[in-house]
Design an enzyme around this catalytic site. Sequence first.
Site, PDB file in Angstrom:
ATOM      1  N   GLU A   1      -4.630   3.225   6.679  1.00 32.43           N
ATOM      2  CA  GLU A   1      -4.567   3.555   5.371  1.00 32.43           C
ATOM      3  C   GLU A   1      -5.437   4.649   4.702  1.00 32.43           C
ATOM      4  OE1 GLU A   1      -5.581  -0.227   3.300  1.00 32.43           O
ATOM      5  OE2 GLU A   1      -6.398   0.806   1.629  1.00 32.43           O
TER       6      GLU A   1
ATOM      7  N   ARG B   1       1.034  -1.252  -0.134  1.00 32.15           N
ATOM      8  CA  ARG B   1       0.131  -0.157   0.076  1.00 32.15           C
ATOM      9  C   ARG B   1       0.841   1.138  -0.016  1.00 32.15           C
ATOM     10  NH1 ARG B   1      -2.517  -3.483  -1.661  1.00 32.15           N
ATOM     11  NH2 ARG B   1      -4.209  -4.684  -0.513  1.00 32.15           N
TER      12      ARG B   1
ATOM     13  N   SER C   1     -11.289  -0.312   3.970  1.00 32.95           N
ATOM     14  CA  SER C   1     -10.701  -0.437   5.260  1.00 32.95           C
ATOM     15  C   SER C   1      -9.849   0.513   5.838  1.00 32.95           C
ATOM     16  CB  SER C   1      -9.406  -1.676   5.152  1.00 32.95           C
ATOM     17  OG  SER C   1     -10.043  -2.862   4.484  1.00 32.95           O
TER      18      SER C   1
HETATM   19  C1  LIG Z   1     -15.932   0.195  -0.380  1.00 34.21           C
HETATM   20  C2  LIG Z   1     -14.528   0.393  -0.670  1.00 34.21           C
HETATM   21  C3  LIG Z   1     -13.781  -0.804  -0.786  1.00 34.21           C
HETATM   22  C4  LIG Z   1     -12.281  -0.618  -0.883  1.00 34.21           C
HETATM   23  N1  LIG Z   1     -11.498  -1.706  -1.134  1.00 34.21           N
HETATM   24  C5  LIG Z   1     -10.314  -1.546  -1.298  1.00 34.21           C
HETATM   25  C6  LIG Z   1      -9.310  -2.848  -1.647  1.00 34.21           C
HETATM   26  O1  LIG Z   1      -9.710  -3.921  -1.465  1.00 34.21           O
HETATM   27  N2  LIG Z   1      -8.026  -2.583  -1.767  1.00 34.21           N
HETATM   28  C7  LIG Z   1      -7.603  -1.468  -1.740  1.00 34.21           C
HETATM   29  O2  LIG Z   1      -6.308  -1.137  -1.759  1.00 34.21           O
HETATM   30  N3  LIG Z   1      -8.144  -0.318  -1.485  1.00 34.21           N
HETATM   31  C8  LIG Z   1      -9.683  -0.240  -1.016  1.00 34.21           C
HETATM   32  N4  LIG Z   1     -10.358   0.676  -1.067  1.00 34.21           N
HETATM   33  C9  LIG Z   1      -9.439   2.232  -1.111  1.00 34.21           C
HETATM   34  C10 LIG Z   1      -9.601   2.947  -2.179  1.00 34.21           C
HETATM   35  O3  LIG Z   1     -10.918   2.478  -2.937  1.00 34.21           O
HETATM   36  C11 LIG Z   1      -8.314   2.614  -2.875  1.00 34.21           C
HETATM   37  O4  LIG Z   1      -7.115   2.968  -2.196  1.00 34.21           O
HETATM   38  C12 LIG Z   1      -8.187   3.434  -4.259  1.00 34.21           C
HETATM   39  O5  LIG Z   1      -6.980   2.687  -4.931  1.00 34.21           O
HETATM   40  C13 LIG Z   1      -8.000   4.856  -4.053  1.00 34.21           C
HETATM   41  O6  LIG Z   1      -8.259   5.511  -5.400  1.00 34.21           O
HETATM   42  P1  LIG Z   1      -9.102   6.949  -5.792  1.00 34.21           P
HETATM   43  O7  LIG Z   1      -9.112   7.260  -7.102  1.00 34.21           O
HETATM   44  O8  LIG Z   1     -10.511   6.866  -5.005  1.00 34.21           O
HETATM   45  O9  LIG Z   1      -8.052   7.867  -4.837  1.00 34.21           O
HETATM   46  P2  LIG Z   1      -8.412   8.760  -4.103  1.00 34.21           P
HETATM   47  O10 LIG Z   1      -8.956   8.265  -2.588  1.00 34.21           O
HETATM   48  O11 LIG Z   1      -8.857  10.154  -4.397  1.00 34.21           O
HETATM   49  O12 LIG Z   1      -6.903   9.427  -3.392  1.00 34.21           O
HETATM   50  C14 LIG Z   1      -5.961   8.410  -2.692  1.00 34.21           C
HETATM   51  C15 LIG Z   1      -4.513   8.820  -2.897  1.00 34.21           C
HETATM   52  O13 LIG Z   1      -4.238   8.666  -4.208  1.00 34.21           O
HETATM   53  C16 LIG Z   1      -3.786  10.037  -4.608  1.00 34.21           C
HETATM   54  N5  LIG Z   1      -3.907  10.082  -6.281  1.00 34.21           N
HETATM   55  C17 LIG Z   1      -5.049   9.979  -6.685  1.00 34.21           C
HETATM   56  N6  LIG Z   1      -5.316  10.104  -7.930  1.00 34.21           N
HETATM   57  C18 LIG Z   1      -3.809  10.161  -8.052  1.00 34.21           C
HETATM   58  C19 LIG Z   1      -3.104  10.258  -9.433  1.00 34.21           C
HETATM   59  N7  LIG Z   1      -3.563  10.442 -10.566  1.00 34.21           N
HETATM   60  N8  LIG Z   1      -1.789  10.556  -9.205  1.00 34.21           N
HETATM   61  C20 LIG Z   1      -1.125  10.619  -8.040  1.00 34.21           C
HETATM   62  N9  LIG Z   1      -1.776  10.462  -6.980  1.00 34.21           N
HETATM   63  C21 LIG Z   1      -3.175  10.293  -7.058  1.00 34.21           C
HETATM   64  C22 LIG Z   1      -4.297  11.000  -3.656  1.00 34.21           C
HETATM   65  O14 LIG Z   1      -3.476  12.267  -3.500  1.00 34.21           O
HETATM   66  C23 LIG Z   1      -4.370  10.188  -2.349  1.00 34.21           C
HETATM   67  O15 LIG Z   1      -3.094  10.287  -1.754  1.00 34.21           O
HETATM   68  C24 LIG Z   1     -11.661   0.654  -0.846  1.00 34.21           C
HETATM   69  C25 LIG Z   1     -12.682   1.830  -0.730  1.00 34.21           C
HETATM   70  C26 LIG Z   1     -13.786   1.501  -0.496  1.00 34.21           C
HETATM   71  C27 LIG Z   1     -14.660   2.959  -0.443  1.00 34.21           C
END
Ligand SMILES: Cc1cc2nc3c(=O)[nH]c(=O)nc-3n(C[C@H](O)[C@H](O)[C@H](O)COP(=O)(O)OP(=O)(O)OC[C@H]3O[C@@H](n4cnc5c(N)ncnc54)[C@H](O)[C@@H]3O)c2cc1C
Length: 316
Positions: free
Chosen positions: A299, A174, A224
């Site tokens: 996380e 992560r 999580s």
């Molecule tokens: C119901 C649910 C289930 C989930 N299950 C999982 C799982 O099984 N495994 C898991 O790993 N995560 C899980 N997550 C957490 C989340 O979905 C992941 O971390 C996902 O990858 C975040 O993507 P995002 O586009 O929403 O990023 P954001 O939440 O908007 O941002 C997360 C981070 O990424 C950075 N970021 C976003 N876009 C970029 C970019 N283009 N370039 C550089 N940095 C960037 C942001 O600055 C921030 O630090 C879950 C979340 C939910 C709500």
Amino acid sequence: MARDALLDAFPEASMQNVSLARISRWRIGGLADIVLRPRSVEELCAMRAYLLAQGLPNVVIGATSNLLFADAGLRAVALQIGNSLGKSAVKVTGTDITAGAGVWVPGLARRVMQAGLGGIEHICGIPGTFGGLVCMNGGSLRRGIGENITHVDSVDVTGALYRRDREACGFAYRRSVFQGNDEIVVSAGLALEAGEREAIRRVMLTILGNRRRKFPHHTPNCGSVFVSNPGMYADYGPPGAVIEKLGFKGRRIGDAQVSPEHANFIVNTGRARAEDVLALITGIKTAARRETGYDMEVEARYVRPDGTLVPADCAA
Ligand SMILES: Cc1cc2nc3c(=O)[nH]c(=O)nc-3n(C[C@H](O)[C@H](O)[C@H](O)COP(=O)(O)OP(=O)(O)OC[C@H]3O[C@@H](n4cnc5c(N)ncnc54)[C@H](O)[C@@H]3O)c2cc1C
């Protein structure tokens, strides 16, 4: 002044006074002064150069599925990478894939399955953008997307484009260099393996079925909250089990609640505030340290009003 000029410079890609409680996955947060949604990589480069020249702090966000926004909102400019930077941007060349940062992860998983390619089935239920997934080295079943990455293209603060190979991305559980280098991922390559489409589909359906059974999906949440720690796992089990044993399952502060379905999720049952979520996190961490001796790592990231991002247990 600089802010007004910014709105004039990118009129079709900017929004003002955006309710973070309305657009964020957790449905929490005050007003964001300005949100920019770049419609191309070229526009993103121009925005970054402009923000740097004007001295305007900014923060990159994706689908916000791992973010807790402050109750006081966001004074820094939010650069939101989404659809506009990902639409139809998945290219399949043999067993290699290139995808834009704004691509929706479940859609990418489906596309990969349809192409008869295996290796990243574990991402199929993650509700985020591909850029966010790369930044977080997200995945499930103890895997991370970094394992399959061949290269990542990103834009730095000056608006210049970079390409890094996998080794230079610093992937660990992560974690990636993109959590600390202020670059924005715009696309990345994946090396996959040829497989049988129906078999890949079945694996994904099993993963989705298990997630649906275990995870809350009717109330806003950010997945999580705590990362699994191998030592703690061996001694006491996964974070959800530890939190449950500590007696926090179902515990509420305001409208924030440790999910009665899965204790490693904190759900927003109505009008939860960031401070409610942070208080639950602090309570759980303190109790876990006292009872197990382990320091639970968080996380979910907290977005301060000045745009700095920290793990949600470091919000103070
Ligand atoms: C119901 C649910 C289930 C989930 N299950 C999982 C799982 O099984 N495994 C898991 O790993 N995560 C899980 N997550 C957490 C989340 O979905 C992941 O971390 C996902 O990858 C975040 O993507 P995002 O586009 O929403 O990023 P954001 O939440 O908007 O941002 C997360 C981070 O990424 C950075 N970021 C976003 N876009 C970029 C970019 N283009 N370039 C550089 N940095 C960037 C942001 O600055 C921030 O630090 C879950 C979340 C939910 C709500």
